[in-house]
Design an enzyme around this catalytic site. Structure first.
Site, mmCIF file in Angstrom:
data_model
loop_
_atom_site.group_PDB
_atom_site.id
_atom_site.type_symbol
_atom_site.label_atom_id
_atom_site.label_comp_id
_atom_site.label_asym_id
_atom_site.label_seq_id
_atom_site.Cartn_x
_atom_site.Cartn_y
_atom_site.Cartn_z
ATOM 1 N N ILE A 525 1.262 -1.508 0.588
ATOM 2 C CA ILE A 525 -0.014 -0.032 0.597
ATOM 3 C C ILE A 525 0.644 1.007 0.177
ATOM 4 C CG2 ILE A 525 -1.933 -0.663 1.020
ATOM 5 C CD1 ILE A 525 -1.102 -0.236 3.933
ATOM 6 N N CYS A 526 0.103 2.698 -0.893
ATOM 7 C CA CYS A 526 0.440 3.830 -0.288
ATOM 8 C C CYS A 526 -0.730 4.784 -0.280
ATOM 9 C CB CYS A 526 1.494 3.889 -1.505
ATOM 10 S SG CYS A 526 1.280 3.193 -3.057
ATOM 11 N N ARG A 527 -0.343 5.613 -1.301
ATOM 12 C CA ARG A 527 -1.294 6.792 -0.691
ATOM 13 C C ARG A 527 -2.047 6.031 -1.676
ATOM 14 N NH1 ARG A 527 -3.524 11.546 -2.009
ATOM 15 N NH2 ARG A 527 -4.123 12.842 -0.699
ATOM 16 N N MET A 553 -4.115 4.066 0.215
ATOM 17 C CA MET A 553 -5.169 4.298 1.436
ATOM 18 C C MET A 553 -6.066 5.288 1.309
ATOM 19 S SD MET A 553 -3.795 3.381 3.947
ATOM 20 C CE MET A 553 -4.502 4.110 4.987
#
Ligand SMILES: Cc1cc2nc3c(=O)[nH]c(=O)nc-3n(C[C@H](O)[C@H](O)[C@H](O)COP(=O)(O)OP(=O)(O)OC[C@H]3O[C@@H](n4cnc5c(N)ncnc54)[C@H](O)[C@@H]3O)c2cc1C
Length: 565
Positions: A525-527, A553
């Site tokens: 995951i990242c933004r 996210m």
């Protein structure tokens, strides 16, 4: 040839004008029960909000224009009350005098539209409760608001200074596009607005996670939402006020109530004439817009159309399809082989400077149909190059066939240039495009308009990466099953953290691979999913099992972080 058209607004007026252009000799009679033909009902909510100040601006062409420019015998205040298909006649009633006359026809076109749903709830006819359907409806709403302002300010009782004007309250019932547009316009008029919606989301064609973003936005702009609560009735509360009573037992006091509970196809005449009515309750037509009677055509909100993606019969109350269908019926009457391709429900709504738009199938529709041959992606590209002032993020959800990459549907929200992305995707969808075609689409670009990789290209690239296996993805609902790797910078975690995730910023990943399991699937995951894509590529090439958590996210919470971007 004598053609009678019933209904003189979107579908009817288009049909009349097109038919005249194709056939100078036809005798065309267009009857409209109301006082106006060809008016812009899509503009009505904005007349309520005084953005369109003059009522006359809504009247696109009047009956005289139809008479003089098109030699169409346009009759307002004239209602078709009965069709005799055997004799090929229609009975027409003059609304003002009640006089009934009979006209024969060679071809008949029905475009009676879809009146608003008005359930028989206690108190529904109380003063102060309105619909937004016709020009007289909006005139009544504006009159009520203007007389109400005087009343509430107390100016009708005495002269002198009135410094405190009580807040006026509006309750809008129904969270479809007419309800939301009217709610926005009432906010602009200074009302304290509550929108009551029986369902668990606004804008039913959107998938729920996308609707949540809209809900958050309108709440931020002052609309109070009461979801999951139906209206039970209305009670007079004195002083021109109405109490709106809901099924959950709540009372919403109102100075004005707007009913926007959806529409139902007007099939009265069609049923009387014995025409086939479809399973969704609309007039059944073929692709030439012909009903079950070869000499009677029907168009617009009153008909059922084939959903372009799912092939299901559906009801789609939109101006674009109504206009196109009116034109097709005219073509066919004039001897041409025009066909309606079906509708994909392409729509847009503007709200407080932002827009939500969609085309094609939603995920919930595919699920309802038991169709599992689809994949979805979430992406959050900028509306134009980030370095050029004014760029705003767009939240996009794109749905496509897993087996062949065909585009199935798209939804987008944002404050800038949402419309052109969904319009491009709608066109692509109608042409049967795949996500590989989107990758290659050549679109306009200069920094103030887009990006060298336009959001439409970007959607295609992400989706194609998924289908080619370059970027396996997963979704938050299955996040519990994998090892969560968060590749954002530590400072970002302070804003929003994914519980149970191990944090290794992307820049450190190659050096810290030893900290990752080789026997478990790693969900990255990242933004927004972009850095996670790079991380996933590193991991896959180093022999790990890895997937990108689509949309990062931002797709975890959808609403709460997007508008802060
Ligand atoms: C407030 C509002 C906002 C909208 N905004 C949008 C939008 O932004 N985008 C969009 O795509 N669509 C929008 N729509 C929907 C769009 O206006 C309709 O899809 C379109 O007008 C349908 O065209 P139609 O010809 O089928 O029906 P209508 O345009 O409703 O016309 C039907 C006409 O037939 C008349 N009629 C019915 N029965 C008889 C009879 N027996 N005799 C004589 N006359 C009869 C009615 O009086 C009516 O005027 C909006 C609609 C409303 C009400």
């Amino acid at each position: 040839m004598k053609v009678i058209i019933v209904g003189g607004v979107a579908g009817g007026a288009s049909c009349a004008a097109r038919l005249r252009r194709l056939d100078e000799k036809a005798e065309i009679i267009m009857v409209e029960r109301g006082p106006y033909v060809s008016y812009a009902n899509c503009g009505l909510p904005y007349h309520v909000g005084a953005i369109i100040e003059k009522e006359a601006s809504l009247l696109v062409a009047d009956a005289n224009t139809f008479r003089s420019q098109f030699a169409v015998d346009a009759r307002t205040g004239c209602e078709a009350i009965e069709i005799s298909p055997d004799k090929k006649t229609v009975q027409l009633r003059n609304v003002a005098t009640g006089e009934v006359t009979t006209e024969s026809y060679d071809k008949l076109v029905l475009s009676p539209g879809a009146p608003s749903i008005r359930p028989p709830l206690p108190g529904i006819d109380l003063p102060g409760i309105f619909e937004v359907r016709t020009v007289p409806d909006t005139r009544a709403i504006r009159d009520w608001i203007e007389r109400g302002s005087l009343f509430l300010s107390g100016m009708h009782k005495y002269s002198g200074f009135q410094t405190v004007r009580p807040k006026t309250r509006a309750v809008v019932i129904g969270g479809g596009f007419i309800g939301l547009e009217t709610a926005e316009n009432l906010v602009h008029r200074g009302f304290d607005v509550t929108l009551v919606e029986m369902g668990d989301q606004v804008l039913a064609p959107l998938d729920q996670e996308m609707a949540r973003i809209v809900e958050e936005y309108v709440q931020k702009h002052g609309i109070r939402l009461a979801l999951n609560d139906g209206v039970a009735g209305f009670k007079e509360a004195g002083n021109r006020k109405v109490d709106v009573l809901t099924k959950s037992g709540k009372t919403h006091p109102a100075d004005i109530v707007i009913l926007a509970l959806g529409v139902r196809p007007d099939t009265t005449l069609a049923k009387m004439a014995g025409l086939k009515i479809g399973e969704r309750g609309g007039i059944r037509v073929d692709e030439h817009m012909r009903t079950s009677n070869a000499d009677i055509f029907a168009v617009g909100d009153a008909v059922e159309v084939k959903d372009f993606v799912t092939g299901e019969w559906s009801l789609i109350a939109l101006a674009g399809p109504a206009n196109r269908q009116g034109r097709i019926a005219a073509d066919v009457i004039a001897g041409r082989d025009s066909r309606f391709r079906g509708s994909q429900g392409t729509s847009i709504i503007g709200l407080f400077g932002a827009a939500a738009a969609w085309t094609g199938a939603s995920e919930k529709t595919l699920k309802r149909l038991g169709d599992s041959d689809y994949e979805k992606i979430y992406l959050y590209p900028n509306s134009h190059a980030g370095y050029y002032p004014g760029a705003r993020p767009i939240a996009m959800k794109v749905i496509f066939r897993k087996s062949d990459g065909r585009l199935l549907g798209a939804q987008a929200l944002g404050e800038d240039n949402v419309d052109k992305r969904i319009s491009a995707l709608a066109m692509a969808l109608q042409m049967g495009a795949t996500v590989y075609d989107l990758e290659e689409a050549e679109l306009c670009y200069a920094p103030q308009f887009g990006s060298a990789k336009d959001p439409v290209n970007f959607a295609g690239m992400v989706a194609a990466d998924v289908l080619r296996g370059d970027m396996p993805i997963s979704h938050w609902d299955s996040a519990g099953k994998g090892f969560l790797l968060d590749v954002r910078e530590p400072v970002e975690l302070a804003v929003e953290n994914a519980p149970d995730a191990v944090n290794i910023p992307l820049g450190q990943l190659r050096a810290r691979l030893g900290e990752l399991p080789r026997d478990r699937e790693i969900l990255v995951i990242c933004r927004s999913g972009q850095r996670a894509y790079s991380a996933t590529r590193i991991l896959l090439q180093k022999g790990f099992k890895a997937r990108n958590l689509a949309g990062g996210m931002l797709s975890r919470t959808h609403a709460s972080t997007f508008w802060e971007s």
